[in-house]
Write a protein that holds these residues in place. Structure first.
Motif, PDB file in Angstrom:
ATOM      1  N   GLN A  45       0.826  -1.202   0.000  1.00 23.76           N
ATOM      2  CA  GLN A  45       0.000   0.000   0.000  1.00 23.76           C
ATOM      3  C   GLN A  45       0.861   1.252   0.000  1.00 23.76           C
ATOM      4  OE1 GLN A  45      -3.249   0.385  -0.371  1.00 23.76           O
ATOM      5  NE2 GLN A  45      -3.569  -1.834  -0.585  1.00 23.76           N
ATOM      6  N   GLN A  46       1.939   1.204   0.801  1.00 22.35           N
ATOM      7  CA  GLN A  46       2.843   2.351   0.830  1.00 22.35           C
ATOM      8  C   GLN A  46       3.504   2.548  -0.536  1.00 22.35           C
ATOM      9  OE1 GLN A  46       5.442   1.223   3.996  1.00 22.35           O
ATOM     10  NE2 GLN A  46       4.051   1.931   5.626  1.00 22.35           N
ATOM     11  N   PHE A  47       3.922   1.410  -1.123  1.00 24.45           N
ATOM     12  CA  PHE A  47       4.525   1.496  -2.443  1.00 24.45           C
ATOM     13  C   PHE A  47       3.514   2.012  -3.454  1.00 24.45           C
ATOM     14  CE2 PHE A  47       5.042  -0.636  -6.581  1.00 24.45           C
ATOM     15  CZ  PHE A  47       6.256  -0.103  -6.955  1.00 24.45           C
ATOM     16  N   LYS A  48       2.285   1.549  -3.356  1.00 23.26           N
ATOM     17  CA  LYS A  48       1.260   1.985  -4.283  1.00 23.26           C
ATOM     18  C   LYS A  48       0.996   3.471  -4.157  1.00 23.26           C
ATOM     19  CE  LYS A  48      -3.470   1.073  -5.798  1.00 23.26           C
ATOM     20  NZ  LYS A  48      -4.706   0.287  -5.609  1.00 23.26           N
ATOM     21  N   ALA A  49       1.013   3.972  -2.897  1.00 29.87           N
ATOM     22  CA  ALA A  49       0.800   5.414  -2.693  1.00 29.87           C
ATOM     23  C   ALA A  49       1.893   6.213  -3.393  1.00 29.87           C
ATOM     24  CB  ALA A  49       0.769   5.722  -1.206  1.00 29.87           C
ATOM     25  N   ALA A  50       3.142   5.728  -3.286  1.00 29.71           N
ATOM     26  CA  ALA A  50       4.245   6.410  -3.959  1.00 29.71           C
ATOM     27  C   ALA A  50       4.067   6.355  -5.468  1.00 29.71           C
ATOM     28  CB  ALA A  50       5.565   5.775  -3.562  1.00 29.71           C
ATOM     29  N   VAL A  51       3.638   5.175  -5.973  1.00 29.38           N
ATOM     30  CA  VAL A  51       3.430   5.016  -7.407  1.00 29.38           C
ATOM     31  C   VAL A  51       2.305   5.921  -7.889  1.00 29.38           C
ATOM     32  CG1 VAL A  51       2.660   3.382  -9.185  1.00 29.38           C
ATOM     33  CG2 VAL A  51       4.359   2.689  -7.502  1.00 29.38           C
TER      34      VAL A  51
END
Length: 987
Positions: free
Chosen positions: A387-393
């Protein structure tokens, strides 16, 4: 290759094309057509040229042709394609797909260019496809199943309305190609689907069957069972057509998967089993021993009642879990799977669990619940990181998208939507091919996929295309995602829009590119140099000389690219400097030169030097053209000419070349045949000068010879018999074959003259012998029949005058013997007709009237015999001639005349199959011993003196064999002989 040679090569390509290539003027008149018109329609190209195109068009299609011509005239930039019927030379119609385009601006054409492709077989397959679909629809409509029909050669798929509506699409939205179906197959099911299909196509399974998910128009996945079978293969065994059904099994399949999920839930991680009362706080009745390993509590501690299950649930999740668990109280709900929630361990830590719970009836007032807790803490941790990675993406300014291992897009970020114009709803489920601009070939993409599937990262700047058709330049990085097994599971792509930067760079390079494009685009090696050495070269120069880079090339001098000496012995450096100086002083130089590649290989070339200004200084532009192939072709042409000359001189026939003005060449055999001393004396003569004034049929030799020559020039060849005359005045018969071909750039005739004097003499003697044999046959038969008639008359008179009853049988025997002798003369006549016949061709003969006529005759002749037919005589035709009746006349009479039974019995039967007819004549006579069956027809040694049973059977065998059939003898059911005649059916 010269421009003329290049033009000739393309002309040959057009002439040898499998498709019709025609040029018509604005009114539709054909001004050119290639040789394909003869292969496809049967017309000589010269016949079609000058005709109106519409004269060959089916009346129903002429209005369409007129509209197409008008369309290409009014809109010359847009080609038009139409399907129409053209009349073949034999009167039949041929379906053609024709594409017309105006080429008025092309000086070499200046009219309308038409390309035509024969699609008759395709049209026939379409008609068959319609018939098949109608039959399948009637067969399956009542079963409520969607059907499909796949043409595996063209990729076309016909689907019925029920099939497409099953997924919510219209037939138009699904399309008529196989790829329209492939796009809706779930990515996880595609390999299994393709493997099942491949197994059946290869013939390893009796039919194709696969349960898989298909994407509906609403975006959901529906389980469908597909069953099909290849119903047609070509002569090589390759599949041509397949049909099948789709069945909606979504409800049943989901029920099966739910059951499997329940069985497989323990595979997610350590599971703890709880049993508690369905009351407030959920008092714990039972917990499995592994609870201590997972949550840190002892099993007896939780069962003591001091701690309720609700105490284990995290405060922030307790209320939600209670609400979800209350669903178990709803009517008809026996089990649920709760969303993951947190529980507290004995040490105060927090673990994420997933709960599967169902109601257990205890028989008392309170129900009990049985729950399975699976520890999913690690999975939740990964999900949080994701989820954190997705937010950055999601916040990235670069376009980011993720695909599965097959390249199907599973995720795109907002920047992807902004940069490419494709929304998430459109892009997900597609492949990155939606961005392809058409700028790259298959090899480029093969390299791309080969790189990332090998586990390596790929980087490149690519020209792609937005959803609105606008081209963009993306700096892309694609990296594979490796799963736990070490396999590539997904791909992640990051694309940065560099379109603006590329446009700025492009403007800076435009002037250089214009020059470089011309410099690099030529097929010849180009280079620029001054008196100090090379300044630049194109890629062709590097290829030609085997040098890696332009920098390395600049270090060379012109004589460095040559052998030390030229073939004429001159020093290469000295000769090169002289020619360079000439070009500087006079503005140019043109010469042949021998160059040397980097690997030492030498090659001949043409060199053109031209002086020009380069960066304000005088320089030389050099063009080097490799003429190795030209030199090789010249040598081959000389060798081929020498070889053909050898064949020309060594043949046993007289060979000569002539045009309309007379002979231009001949071989030595020609001079010998006509008694002419030399080729110079022969050349220039006309064909009729080697002939008598008139031919044997009275035709004027000159007029007849000119007619044959003109026929050969117009039609390509002529073959005829001719009477020639030698220089000494003697004549001789000959066969002459004229063939048109190109000689030194103009049409001439190749003439082959074969002296047939010996053959004609042999034919004359053979015909004389046949005539003599015929006369002898007629004389002998006439005299023998006359003598037999005299004997018959005297016997009858003696019988009338003799009253002795005992001699009556002798007179009857004499009569029968005389009748038999008369019959032999008839057989002899028929045998002579066969032996003297020159017409070996057979024709279709109706078998029934032949057999019926011979049966009627033998019944009337031999009243004491019983002649029957076992089967009805079929109405069929066989390959034979008028002599066929002799075959069965002799067999029927033979069965009676050689029968020793008190009452001769003869039975005739006829059977047939697809190719042959078998006639069986059986009797109750003494039969034929097996040892004599090979020689009974005279087969031991062919001829009238062979050891057979008579000329009649020899005639039977001769005739049947001439028809392509067979005759034999075997035992009959009545103990006698059965003669079996097998004849081929007529085509």
């Amino acid at each position: 290759m010269t421009e003329e040679g290049e033009s000739e090569r393309y002309r040959e390509f057009v002439e040898e094309s499998a498709d019709i290539v025609a040029v018509v003027d604005a009114d539709g008149t054909v001004t050119y057509v290639n040789r394909a018109v003869e292969r496809v329609l049967g017309y000589d190209p010269g016949v079609v040229i000058g005709d109106d195109w519409t004269e060959y068009t089916h009346p129903d299609d002429r209005e369409t042709v007129t509209d197409v011509l008008e369309a290409v005239r009014t809109d010359p930039d847009e080609p038009r394609t139409v399907e129409l019927r053209l009349r073949r030379a034999d009167g039949s119609w041929c379906w053609i797909e024709a594409t017309a385009q105006t080429r008025l601006d092309d000086g070499s054409i200046g009219s309308i260019l038409v390309n035509g492709r024969d699609i008759s077989e395709h049209k026939e397959r379409e008609a068959e496809l319609v018939t098949t679909k109608q039959r399948m629809k009637l067969a399956l409509e009542g079963a409520n199943l969607g059907i499909w029909d796949w043409d595996m050669r063209t990729g076309e798929v016909s689907r019925d309305k029920l099939l497409t509506e099953m997924l919510g699409y219209t037939q138009a939205e699904m399309g008529d190609r196989m790829r329209g179906w492939e796009h809706v197959v779930h990515p996880e099911d595609r390999d299994r689907h393709d493997e099942a299909l491949a197994e059946h196509v290869a013939g390893r399974t009796p039919y194709y069957r696969c349960d898989h998910r298909l994407k509906t128009k609403s975006g959901e996945w529906k389980w469908v069972r597909t069953m099909g079978m290849v119903v047609e293969r070509d002569e090589d065994g390759e599949p041509v057509r397949a049909v099948g059904i789709h069945q909606d099994i979504d409800d049943r399949k989901r029920a099966e998967l739910a059951l499997k999920e329940e069985r497989d839930m323990f595979k997610e991680g350590p599971a703890v089993v709880f049993k508690w009362e369905d009351t407030d706080g959920w008092p714990i009745d039972y917990v499995s021993e592994n609870v201590e390993e997972v949550l840190g509590y002892r099993s007896d501690e939780l069962r003591s009642g001091a701690i309720e299950y609700a105490d284990l649930i995290h405060e922030e999740d307790r209320e939600r879990v209670g609400e979800e668990a209350s669903e178990l109280d709803a009517e008809g709900v026996e089990s649920i799977t709760l969303d993951p929630y947190r529980v507290k361990t004995a040490s105060g830590d927090v673990r994420w669990v997933k709960e599967y719970t169902r109601v257990i009836e205890s028989g008392g007032e309170t129900d009990h619940l049985l729950g399975y807790l699976v520890d999913i803490t690690e999975r939740k941790r990964r999900e949080t990181e994701l989820q954190q990675f997705k937010a950055a993406v999601e916040r990235s300014a670069h376009a980011i998208y993720i695909t599965d291992a097959e390249g199907t897009i599973e995720y795109v970020n907002p920047a992807f939507e902004e940069i490419t114009g494709y929304s998430e709803g459109v892009a997900v489920g597609k492949t990155p091919r939606i961005l392809q601009s058409g700028e790259y070939d298959d090899e480029f993409y093969a390299d791309f996929w080969g790189t990332i599937r090998s586990g390596a990262q790929w980087e490149a700047e690519m020209i792609d295309e937005r959803a609105d058709g606008q081209q963009i330049v993306l700096s892309q990085t694609v990296a594979p995602v490796i799963d736990e097994d070490g396999d590539v599971g997904k791909f992640v792509a990051v694309a940065r829009d560099i379109t603006d930067r590329k446009e700025r760079e492009q403007k800076l390079r435009e002037r250089e590119q214009k020059y470089r494009s011309l410099f690099e685009g030529t097929r010849d090696a180009l280079m620029v140099f001054d008196r100090d050495g090379y300044l630049d070269c194109n890629e062709r120069a590097l290829e030609l000389f085997g040098i890696d880079t332009v920098e390395e090339f600049r270090e060379r001098t012109p004589w460095d690219l040559s052998p030390p000496r030229q073939p004429n012995g001159t020093d290469s450096k000295v000769a090169a400097l002289e020619r360079i100086e000439t070009a500087f002083e006079e503005g140019g130089a043109f010469f042949e030169w021998t160059h040397q590649r980097n690997d030492g290989e030498e090659f001949p070339s043409e060199v053109k030097l031209s002086r020009f200004e380069y960066d304000g200084q005088p320089a030389i532009h050099a063009l080097v053209r490799d003429i190795s192939e030209r030199k090789k072709r010249k040598r081959e042409l000389e060798e081929r000419e020498e070889k053909y000359r050898s064949l020309f001189e060594n043949t046993r026939d007289a060979l000569m070349l002539l045009d309309r003005d007379g002979f231009v060449d001949c071989n030595e055999r020609t001079l010998e045949l006509f008694g002419i001393d030399s080729g110079d004396d022969f050349v220039g003569r006309a064909p009729w000068e080697l002939s008598p004034p008139q031919q044997p049929d009275g035709a004027d030799s000159k007029a007849a010879a000119m007619a044959h020559v003109e026929t050969a020039f117009e039609e390509g060849e002529a073959f005829f018999e001719w009477t020639h005359r030698r220089t000494d005045g003697t004549t001789f018969p000959a066969e002459v074959k004229l063939s048109r071909f190109e000689y030194e750039g103009k049409p001439v005739l190749h003439a082959l003259v074969r002296d047939v004097t010996a053959r004609k003499e042999y034919e004359r003697r053979l015909e004389e012998q046949r005539d003599n044999l015929g006369i002898l046959n007629r004389v002998l038969r006439h005299d023998i029949r006359n003598d037999l008639q005299v004997i018959t008359g005297y016997v009858e008179r003696l019988a009338d005058e003799c009253d002795d009853a005992s001699t009556g049988d002798h007179f009857e025997t004499v009569r029968e013997t005389v009748d038999h002798a008369v019959g032999l003369t008839k057989v002899a006549r028929e045998m002579a007709d066969v032996m003297l016949s020159t017409d070996e061709a057979s024709r279709p003969v109706d078998l029934r009237p032949v057999l019926q006529s011979e049966l009627d005759e033998v019944r009337s002749t031999y009243s004491r015999a019983v002649v029957s037919t076992e089967t009805s005589i079929p109405r069929t035709t066989v390959e034979a001639n008028d002599m066929l009746s002799s075959v069965f006349r002799n067999l029927l009479k033979n069965a009676i005349q050689h029968n020793d039974a008190a009452t001769p019995q003869v039975n005739l039967s006829v059977t047939e199959d697809d190719d042959t007819v078998v006639v069986r004549v059986a009797d109750n006579g003494p039969g034929v011993p097996e040892a004599q069956r090979e020689t009974i027809f005279g087969k031991g040694e062919k001829g009238l003196d062979s050891q057979g049973t008579g000329i009649g059977l020899y005639l039977v065998d001769t005739l049947v064999e001439s028809y392509g059939g067979e005759v034999g003898v075997e035992d009959s059911d009545a103990g006698g002989a059965a003669f079996v005649v097998e004849l081929p059916k007529a085509e």
